[in-house]
Motif scaffolding. Structure first.
Motif, PDB file in Angstrom:
ATOM      1  N   ARG A 122       0.853  -1.186   0.000  1.00  0.00           N
ATOM      2  CA  ARG A 122       0.000   0.000   0.000  1.00  0.00           C
ATOM      3  C   ARG A 122       0.889   1.236   0.000  1.00  0.00           C
ATOM      4  NH1 ARG A 122      -3.658   0.570   4.493  1.00  0.00           N
ATOM      5  NH2 ARG A 122      -5.287   1.274   3.089  1.00  0.00           N
ATOM      6  N   LEU A 123       0.383   2.319  -0.580  1.00  0.00           N
ATOM      7  CA  LEU A 123       1.136   3.571  -0.654  1.00  0.00           C
ATOM      8  C   LEU A 123       0.416   4.660   0.122  1.00  0.00           C
ATOM      9  CD1 LEU A 123       3.537   5.176  -1.869  1.00  0.00           C
ATOM     10  CD2 LEU A 123       1.985   5.844  -3.722  1.00  0.00           C
ATOM     11  N   GLY A 124       1.137   5.265   1.062  1.00  0.00           N
ATOM     12  CA  GLY A 124       0.637   6.429   1.773  1.00  0.00           C
ATOM     13  C   GLY A 124       1.420   7.666   1.372  1.00  0.00           C
ATOM     14  N   VAL A 125       0.725   8.791   1.214  1.00  0.00           N
ATOM     15  CA  VAL A 125       1.375  10.053   0.870  1.00  0.00           C
ATOM     16  C   VAL A 125       1.155  11.040   2.006  1.00  0.00           C
ATOM     17  CG1 VAL A 125       1.463  11.997  -0.724  1.00  0.00           C
ATOM     18  CG2 VAL A 125       1.154   9.678  -1.606  1.00  0.00           C
ATOM     19  N   GLN A 126       2.245  11.543   2.553  1.00  0.00           N
ATOM     20  CA  GLN A 126       2.180  12.570   3.587  1.00  0.00           C
ATOM     21  C   GLN A 126       2.239  13.935   2.911  1.00  0.00           C
ATOM     22  OE1 GLN A 126       5.674  13.651   5.931  1.00  0.00           O
ATOM     23  NE2 GLN A 126       4.500  13.257   7.805  1.00  0.00           N
ATOM     24  N   LEU A 127       1.102  14.633   2.947  1.00  0.00           N
ATOM     25  CA  LEU A 127       1.033  15.989   2.418  1.00  0.00           C
ATOM     26  C   LEU A 127       1.456  16.930   3.546  1.00  0.00           C
ATOM     27  CD1 LEU A 127      -2.378  15.659   0.548  1.00  0.00           C
ATOM     28  CD2 LEU A 127      -0.093  15.648  -0.470  1.00  0.00           C
ATOM     29  N   GLN A 128       2.712  17.290   3.533  1.00  0.00           N
ATOM     30  CA  GLN A 128       3.248  18.117   4.619  1.00  0.00           C
ATOM     31  C   GLN A 128       2.561  19.483   4.584  1.00  0.00           C
ATOM     32  OE1 GLN A 128       7.362  17.884   3.493  1.00  0.00           O
ATOM     33  NE2 GLN A 128       7.516  15.714   4.064  1.00  0.00           N
ATOM     34  N   PRO A 129       1.882  19.881   5.669  1.00  0.00           N
ATOM     35  CA  PRO A 129       1.038  21.080   5.638  1.00  0.00           C
ATOM     36  C   PRO A 129       1.826  22.371   5.806  1.00  0.00           C
ATOM     37  CG  PRO A 129       0.875  20.054   7.787  1.00  0.00           C
ATOM     38  CD  PRO A 129       1.763  19.162   6.969  1.00  0.00           C
ATOM     39  N   GLN A 130       2.836  22.549   4.964  1.00  0.00           N
ATOM     40  CA  GLN A 130       3.721  23.700   5.061  1.00  0.00           C
ATOM     41  C   GLN A 130       3.897  24.352   3.690  1.00  0.00           C
ATOM     42  OE1 GLN A 130       7.600  22.293   6.362  1.00  0.00           O
ATOM     43  NE2 GLN A 130       7.948  21.111   4.508  1.00  0.00           N
ATOM     44  N   HIS A 131       4.117  25.683   3.736  1.00  0.00           N
ATOM     45  CA  HIS A 131       4.442  26.459   2.535  1.00  0.00           C
ATOM     46  C   HIS A 131       3.347  26.397   1.474  1.00  0.00           C
ATOM     47  CE1 HIS A 131       8.207  26.691   4.539  1.00  0.00           C
ATOM     48  NE2 HIS A 131       8.530  25.437   4.290  1.00  0.00           N
ATOM     49  N   ALA A 132       2.105  26.231   1.900  1.00  0.00           N
ATOM     50  CA  ALA A 132       0.994  26.126   0.950  1.00  0.00           C
ATOM     51  C   ALA A 132      -0.244  26.771   1.547  1.00  0.00           C
ATOM     52  CB  ALA A 132       0.705  24.660   0.626  1.00  0.00           C
ATOM     53  N   THR A 133      -1.114  27.271   0.681  1.00  0.00           N
ATOM     54  CA  THR A 133      -2.422  27.721   1.130  1.00  0.00           C
ATOM     55  C   THR A 133      -3.290  26.500   1.426  1.00  0.00           C
ATOM     56  OG1 THR A 133      -3.385  27.741  -1.089  1.00  0.00           O
ATOM     57  CG2 THR A 133      -2.227  29.746  -0.360  1.00  0.00           C
ATOM     58  N   TYR A 134      -4.381  26.711   2.165  1.00  0.00           N
ATOM     59  CA  TYR A 134      -5.231  25.554   2.419  1.00  0.00           C
ATOM     60  C   TYR A 134      -5.890  25.066   1.131  1.00  0.00           C
ATOM     61  CZ  TYR A 134      -8.225  22.030   4.036  1.00  0.00           C
ATOM     62  OH  TYR A 134      -8.795  20.809   4.169  1.00  0.00           O
ATOM     63  N   THR A 135      -6.182  25.965   0.210  1.00  0.00           N
ATOM     64  CA  THR A 135      -6.745  25.544  -1.078  1.00  0.00           C
ATOM     65  C   THR A 135      -5.808  24.579  -1.788  1.00  0.00           C
ATOM     66  OG1 THR A 135      -7.999  27.599  -1.328  1.00  0.00           O
ATOM     67  CG2 THR A 135      -7.543  26.350  -3.328  1.00  0.00           C
TER      68      THR A 135
END
Length: 275
Positions: free
Chosen positions: A9-22
């Motif tokens: 299985r593949l998990g992707v960690q979307l690091q919540p940095q340097h980005a708008t919430y959109t």
């Protein structure tokens, strides 16, 4: 440990940095559309790379939105910091996310990933006692039974036995907690070190009286290369949940597509299908 017949299985960690919430929201939907199995954030209050004062968002609030906007993927934090919230509150939040993510009468999709914490800036700026590595692990050891006890008391109860993921590799405390409580063990252990760690985990299982053979082994994919040989070595050592961290603002999915193709190829070769 993870049965050889278990699917990759593949998990992707979307690091919540340097980005708008959109941008984060759009990336979550794109990951689900691409076919990843798990989407995750992290539980910090400031960026861990790049501009230390760059854009950043809080983890658990974000997970509530993910529970609603996704339909298929499992989700959670890689990993929650036990120090930041009361254990019983963590349990209630997890149960709520479990119900929020149950669509059409199905069970929920939340994974309770947790760890003892390490990023001192979070502690200092938000007023938490940093303590020591040992004291934070002791706090986690005290919290996990409370989390499970609270799940047993809540009304309504969780829709399923919420999977517990514990991150770390310490042999004296962390792997004991994994043996006692975890459904998934996550680490950054290299393939040539993994066999030893698994042996330690098995010994802890014997000591605490739990069969650890069903624990899923999770590990990090290479961050700066598409190294199939490294991933193959992790797979041969028993890893079945592979995670890839990507950062904002653009959340480039080229590496995600590569590892999805690798996942599908490995599963096809083994004659299994991703869950």
């Amino acid at each position: 440990m993870t049965p050889n017949t278990a699917p990759v299985r593949l998990g992707v960690q979307l690091q919540p940095q340097h980005a708008t919430y959109t941008q984060i929201r759009d990336a979550v939907l794109r990951m689900e559309d691409l076919g990843v199995d798990v989407v995750m954030n992290w539980d910090h209050f400031f960026p861990l790379s790049g501009d230390p004062d760059g854009l950043h968002f809080e983890a658990w609030t974000m997970l509530g939105a993910w529970a609603e906007q996704t339909e298929r993927v499992e989700f959670g934090s890689l990993v929650n910091c036990n120090s930041y919230r009361n254990a019983d509150l963590q349990a209630d939040m997890a149960r709520t996310l479990d119900h929020m993510s149950a669509k059409g009468g199905d069970v929920g999709r939340f994974i309770f990933g947790t760890g003892s914490g390490w990023f001192q800036r979070d502690y200092d700026e938000y007023g938490y006692e940093f303590g020591t590595v040992g004291s934070r692990l002791d706090d986690l050891a005290e919290a996990l039974p409370r989390v499970k006890a609270r799940w047993a008391k809540l009304n309504p109860a969780p829709t399923r036995d919420i999977p517990i993921m514990i991150g770390g590799k310490g042999e004296q405390k962390t792997l004991r907690l994994v043996a006692e409580h975890a459904d998934i063990w996550h680490s950054f252990v290299r393939p040539d070190e993994l066999g030893h760690k698994v042996d330690v985990l098995k010994r802890w299982g014997e000591k605490v009286g739990r069969d650890v053979s069903g624990i899923t082994i999770s590990n990090e994919l290479p961050r700066r290369s598409l190294d199939d040989a490294y991933a193959d070595a992790l797979h041969d050592a028993g890893v079945r949940l592979f995670t890839l961290g990507i950062s904002g603002p653009h959340y480039d999915d080229a590496a995600v597509k590569h590892w999805l193709a690798w996942r599908d190829r490995r599963n096809e070769e083994a004659g299994v299908r991703a869950a």
